[in-house]
Design an enzyme around this catalytic site. Structure first.
Site, PDB file in Angstrom:
ATOM      1  CB  THR A 145      -1.022  -0.072   1.087  1.00  0.00           C
ATOM      2  OG1 THR A 145      -2.011   1.028   0.947  1.00  0.00           O
ATOM      3  CG2 THR A 145      -0.364   0.700   2.496  1.00  0.00           C
ATOM      4  CB  CYS A 149      -3.857   5.909   6.249  1.00  0.00           C
ATOM      5  SG  CYS A 149      -5.081   7.083   5.309  1.00  0.00           S
ATOM      6  CG  HIS A 205      -4.599   2.431   3.229  1.00  0.00           C
ATOM      7  ND1 HIS A 205      -3.450   2.748   2.272  1.00  0.00           N
ATOM      8  CD2 HIS A 205      -4.955   3.432   3.769  1.00  0.00           C
ATOM      9  CE1 HIS A 205      -3.411   4.017   2.438  1.00  0.00           C
ATOM     10  NE2 HIS A 205      -4.455   4.296   3.302  1.00  0.00           N
TER      11      HIS A 205
END
Lengths: 206, 163
Positions: free
Chosen positions: B25, B31, B48
């Site tokens: 990711t 995040c 995520h």
């Protein structure tokens, strides 16, 4: 929850015009600051969501310089002034007489110059928007980073993520030096503010 | 290894790898990328997450968006793919503060809250957190390699880390 993805053509035109007037004012300020002529592209109105955010500026790991301000007052949202390396180089060579080849060469004074340029541009932009709409907006304290584009652009999405999984973005592009060097101002309003602004201009949502 | 050979996890998204070489990711800011791994069956998963938990007024439109819903759902998907919940171990990265916002900002504190909540949820689920690279002020790209269970964190102006 109103679906702002279905903006009418007229609303998109009005938002584009706001971008035009805001960025026109900002371009004048930038031109005076740098002593260079500045061109602006026709602003774009973009729906930015989880699918396209990472590709918005040359890929998620593209390193960019960004100044962020949180808008408050009659309108709430986020403004981002985003510069590629070439733009930072142009600004620093004309303001600080210091050309840089890489972001890592920026010292605190250079960063502070970039923050100030961002602050002036975004204030000019919002002043014009305020005059046009009759709304009063505070630009807030500018904050700067040099980092991955994906993480920077995700910030406006996160700010509304509890309710919406997209934002409406007005993107203006500033061009310097034969149009080879560019920077962007992104204006993102929360949905209530976007509605308020469209209402104020007579093209509100039903 | 070329990123093209890896499963890609978008924002508020999750993937489970049974055969692929790994999962990646990109550009985690506030995040968090949560990697779960069963070292015996070599089933690997990643979510995520963007926010700690759903707001009171909003429904859960996408479980992968929140720590409190995303981590349990990833566990379920991995168990269905052949992992044993009791063997799962976790590695996490992200939770940064990309901009130094004022104290009353709505977005300034999200990274820290995300990190705390992910840790709490892992603990509640009885999953051991064996490595973490969270906080500070820069973005991270997180890759989990399925064969070794190794996680790598790539960032700008900081050396690559192996978790």
């Amino acid at each position: 929850m109103r679906n702002m993805k279905k903006l009418t053509d007229m609303q998109i035109d009005v938002l584009g015009e706001i971008g035009n007037i805001g960025s026109g004012n900002a371009a004048t300020a930038l031109s005076e600051l740098l002593g260079h002529p500045i061109n602006i592209d026709v602003p774009e109105v973009i729906i930015m969501d989880y699918d396209n955010v990472m590709e918005m500026l040359g890929g998620p790991e593209e390193i960019i310089s960004a100044v962020l301000e949180e808008l408050s007052g009659d309108l709430n949202g986020i403004m981002l002034f985003i510069q590629e390396k070439d733009f930072v180089e142009t600004v620093l060579s004309s303001l600080m007489q210091k050309p840089i080849d890489d972001f890592s060469e920026m010292d605190e004074m250079d960063k502070s110059a970039i923050v100030e340029v961002g602050n002036i541009l975004m204030a000019s932009y919002m002043n014009a928007v305020g005059d046009m709409t009759g709304l009063h907006v505070d630009n807030g304290v500018p904050s700067h980073t040099v980092n991955m584009a994906g993480a920077i652009l995700t910030v406006p999405l996160i700010s509304v993520a509890e309710t919406y999984d997209y934002v409406v973005l007005i993107r203006a592009n500033f061009l310097v030096e034969d149009n080879s060097v560019s920077s962007n101002i992104f204006m993102v309003l929360d949905m209530d503010s976007l509605n308020k602004m469209l209402d104020q201009l007579g093209v509100g949502m039903d | 290894m070329n990123d093209d050979l890896l499963l890609k996890v978008g924002i508020a998204d999750m993937k489970v790898a049974k055969r692929e070489q790994g999962i990646v990711t990109f550009a985690l800011g506030s995040c968090i990328g949560v990697c779960l791994y069963d070292p015996v069956t070599k089933v690997a998963g990643m979510v995520h997450i963007m926010l700690a938990e759903p707001g009171r007024s909003s429904g859960v439109d996408n479980v992968a968006k929140y720590a409190t819903t995303g981590v349990p759902e990833l566990i379920n998907q991995m168990v269905r793919a052949g992992a044993s919940k009791s063997r799962l171990v976790a590695k996490i990265a992200g939770g940064a503060k990309m901009f130094n916002m004022s104290a009353n900002s709505s977005i300034g504190d999200i990274g820290r809250r995300n990190t705390e909540t992910v840790k709490r949820v892992l603990n509640e689920q009885g999953i051991r957190l064996i490595a973490s690279d969270c906080g500070l002020d820069y973005a991270r790209t997180l890759t989990l390699y399925r064969e070794s269970g190794e996680a790598r964190v790539r960032s700008y102006a900081h050396p690559e880390k192996t978790l």
